[in-house]
Design a protein around this motif. Structure first.
Motif, mmCIF file in Angstrom:
data_model
loop_
_atom_site.group_PDB
_atom_site.id
_atom_site.type_symbol
_atom_site.label_atom_id
_atom_site.label_comp_id
_atom_site.label_asym_id
_atom_site.label_seq_id
_atom_site.Cartn_x
_atom_site.Cartn_y
_atom_site.Cartn_z
ATOM 1 N N THR A 14 -4.953 2.547 -2.010
ATOM 2 C CA THR A 14 -4.617 1.338 -3.004
ATOM 3 C C THR A 14 -6.227 1.161 -3.904
ATOM 4 O OG1 THR A 14 -5.863 -0.944 -2.606
ATOM 5 C CG2 THR A 14 -6.949 0.559 -1.439
ATOM 6 N N SER A 15 -6.253 0.505 -4.941
ATOM 7 C CA SER A 15 -7.210 1.019 -6.355
ATOM 8 C C SER A 15 -8.371 -0.240 -5.980
ATOM 9 C CB SER A 15 -6.641 0.665 -7.949
ATOM 10 O OG SER A 15 -8.024 0.939 -8.376
ATOM 11 N N ALA B 277 -9.574 -6.232 -7.042
ATOM 12 C CA ALA B 277 -8.249 -5.035 -6.672
ATOM 13 C C ALA B 277 -7.847 -4.544 -7.917
ATOM 14 C CB ALA B 277 -7.098 -5.587 -6.198
ATOM 15 N N GLY B 278 -7.768 -3.498 -8.253
ATOM 16 C CA GLY B 278 -7.387 -2.757 -9.294
ATOM 17 C C GLY B 278 -5.320 -2.329 -9.256
ATOM 18 N N GLN B 279 -5.690 -1.593 -10.588
ATOM 19 C CA GLN B 279 -3.569 -1.183 -10.799
ATOM 20 C C GLN B 279 -3.735 -0.656 -9.406
ATOM 21 O OE1 GLN B 279 -1.756 -1.125 -14.695
ATOM 22 N NE2 GLN B 279 -0.019 -0.277 -13.197
ATOM 23 N N LEU B 280 -2.570 -0.569 -8.607
ATOM 24 C CA LEU B 280 -1.542 0.270 -7.557
ATOM 25 C C LEU B 280 -1.761 1.818 -8.200
ATOM 26 C CD1 LEU B 280 0.667 -2.043 -5.192
ATOM 27 C CD2 LEU B 280 -1.781 -0.428 -4.914
ATOM 28 N N PRO B 281 -1.662 2.911 -7.040
ATOM 29 C CA PRO B 281 -1.757 4.267 -7.941
ATOM 30 C C PRO B 281 0.111 4.309 -7.763
ATOM 31 C CG PRO B 281 -3.114 4.861 -5.749
ATOM 32 C CD PRO B 281 -2.607 2.242 -6.525
ATOM 33 N N VAL B 282 0.448 5.592 -8.227
ATOM 34 C CA VAL B 282 1.304 5.199 -8.944
ATOM 35 C C VAL B 282 1.456 7.095 -6.989
ATOM 36 C CG1 VAL B 282 3.325 6.809 -9.527
ATOM 37 C CG2 VAL B 282 1.826 5.769 -11.031
ATOM 38 N N VAL B 283 2.468 6.953 -6.523
ATOM 39 C CA VAL B 283 2.640 8.031 -5.222
ATOM 40 C C VAL B 283 3.906 8.555 -5.649
ATOM 41 C CG1 VAL B 283 2.891 8.289 -2.589
ATOM 42 C CG2 VAL B 283 0.936 6.773 -3.829
ATOM 43 N N ARG B 284 3.975 9.833 -5.176
ATOM 44 C CA ARG B 284 5.043 10.623 -5.707
ATOM 45 C C ARG B 284 5.455 11.511 -4.756
ATOM 46 N NH1 ARG B 284 6.646 15.519 -8.832
ATOM 47 N NH2 ARG B 284 4.822 15.508 -9.621
ATOM 48 N N LEU B 285 6.164 12.164 -3.693
ATOM 49 C CA LEU B 285 6.696 12.765 -3.316
ATOM 50 C C LEU B 285 6.978 14.308 -4.157
ATOM 51 C CD1 LEU B 285 7.482 13.597 -0.549
ATOM 52 C CD2 LEU B 285 9.378 13.074 -0.807
ATOM 53 N N ARG C 254 -0.489 -4.877 2.952
ATOM 54 C CA ARG C 254 -2.046 -5.018 2.425
ATOM 55 C C ARG C 254 -3.599 -4.178 2.947
ATOM 56 N NH1 ARG C 254 -2.316 -8.299 -1.966
ATOM 57 N NH2 ARG C 254 -4.576 -9.084 -0.504
ATOM 58 N N LEU C 255 -4.657 -3.816 2.829
ATOM 59 C CA LEU C 255 -5.763 -3.313 3.791
ATOM 60 C C LEU C 255 -6.654 -4.242 3.173
ATOM 61 C CD1 LEU C 255 -7.252 -1.059 4.313
ATOM 62 C CD2 LEU C 255 -7.962 -0.220 1.954
ATOM 63 N N ARG C 256 -7.659 -4.396 4.383
ATOM 64 C CA ARG C 256 -8.550 -5.440 4.374
ATOM 65 C C ARG C 256 -9.882 -4.327 4.554
ATOM 66 N NH1 ARG C 256 -6.576 -10.672 7.881
ATOM 67 N NH2 ARG C 256 -5.223 -11.294 6.852
ATOM 68 N N ALA C 257 -10.209 -4.311 4.048
ATOM 69 C CA ALA C 257 -11.736 -3.241 4.038
ATOM 70 C C ALA C 257 -13.074 -4.009 4.444
ATOM 71 C CB ALA C 257 -12.023 -2.540 2.873
ATOM 72 N N THR C 258 -13.579 -3.298 5.152
ATOM 73 C CA THR C 258 -16.048 -4.018 5.373
ATOM 74 C C THR C 258 -16.584 -3.005 5.432
ATOM 75 O OG1 THR C 258 -14.957 -3.444 7.801
ATOM 76 C CG2 THR C 258 -14.738 -5.403 6.356
ATOM 77 N N LEU D 94 -18.841 -5.541 0.636
ATOM 78 C CA LEU D 94 -18.973 -6.211 2.130
ATOM 79 C C LEU D 94 -17.882 -6.078 2.605
ATOM 80 C CD1 LEU D 94 -21.930 -7.992 1.769
ATOM 81 C CD2 LEU D 94 -21.796 -5.744 2.432
ATOM 82 N N CYS D 95 -16.580 -6.740 1.666
ATOM 83 C CA CYS D 95 -15.587 -6.992 2.764
ATOM 84 C C CYS D 95 -14.206 -7.416 0.993
ATOM 85 C CB CYS D 95 -15.110 -7.978 3.146
ATOM 86 S SG CYS D 95 -15.374 -9.939 2.457
ATOM 87 N N ALA D 96 -13.062 -6.629 1.480
ATOM 88 C CA ALA D 96 -11.985 -6.598 0.464
ATOM 89 C C ALA D 96 -10.736 -6.565 0.845
ATOM 90 C CB ALA D 96 -12.496 -5.768 -1.016
ATOM 91 N N GLU D 97 -9.635 -7.722 0.335
ATOM 92 C CA GLU D 97 -8.437 -7.058 1.288
ATOM 93 C C GLU D 97 -7.707 -7.098 -0.717
ATOM 94 O OE1 GLU D 97 -4.929 -9.692 3.012
ATOM 95 O OE2 GLU D 97 -6.862 -10.612 3.129
ATOM 96 N N LEU D 98 -6.510 -6.191 -0.632
ATOM 97 C CA LEU D 98 -6.175 -5.330 -1.170
ATOM 98 C C LEU D 98 -4.798 -4.698 -0.917
ATOM 99 C CD1 LEU D 98 -8.641 -2.900 -1.305
ATOM 100 C CD2 LEU D 98 -9.461 -4.121 -3.483
ATOM 101 N N PRO D 99 -4.214 -5.198 -2.144
ATOM 102 C CA PRO D 99 -2.546 -4.147 -2.468
ATOM 103 C C PRO D 99 -2.747 -3.169 -1.829
ATOM 104 C CG PRO D 99 -3.129 -5.396 -4.707
ATOM 105 C CD PRO D 99 -4.374 -5.670 -3.718
#
Length: 137
Positions: free
Chosen positions: A44-45, A52-60, A75-79, A85-90
């Motif tokens: 995430t970013s 939320a920032g723009q999602l990174p590129v993930v390459r195999l 979605r990521l819920r971080a505290t 203190l809290c964020a919900e991010l794609p």
């Protein structure tokens, strides 16, 4: 529950590249059973203002020899992440799944590229084990 801890851990691993623009290579290890989904990364970013920032590129970069890697959107819920203190991010969630009867170690490499173009290489080793009788992994 393991998922929130793993989610925060994976986000923290990606934090230096996504925020500070440093290129780095990291080695990561996971364990799981054959023919099961094993969460090997959450990407995430987050901006300085905790949005939320723009999602990174993930390459195999290098495919596993005995399984496959897929990426799903979630979605990521971080505290208590630094000053946020809290964020919900794609987020993008990388999942490894071994072949039906494979037991052993499988290796693959991911590249995570931030919106600023900075790259992080992740060399991932997955140990696929047969579960003991009456015991999960």
């Amino acid at each position: 529950m393991k998922w929130p801890s793993l989610s925060l851990f994976c986000a923290l691993l990606a934090w230096p590249t996504l925020v500070f623009g440093q290129t780095q290579t990291i080695e990561r290890q996971f364990k799981g059973g054959p023919n099961t989904n094993i969460n090997v990364g959450i990407f995430t970013s987050i901006r300085q203002d905790c949005s939320a920032g723009q999602l990174p590129v993930v390459r195999l970069v290098a495919s596993p020899a005995h399984g496959k890697v897929t990426v799903k959107q979630g979605r990521l819920r971080a505290t208590n992440l630094k000053h946020c203190l809290c964020a919900e991010l794609p987020a993008f969630i990388a999942i490894y799944r071994s072949s039906q009867d494979f037991i052993g170690q499988d290796l693959f490499t991911l590249e995570v590229v931030s919106t600023g173009g900075k790259s992080q290489i992740q060399r991932i080793t997955v140990t696929v084990m047969k579960p003991s009788a009456g015991q999960g992994i």
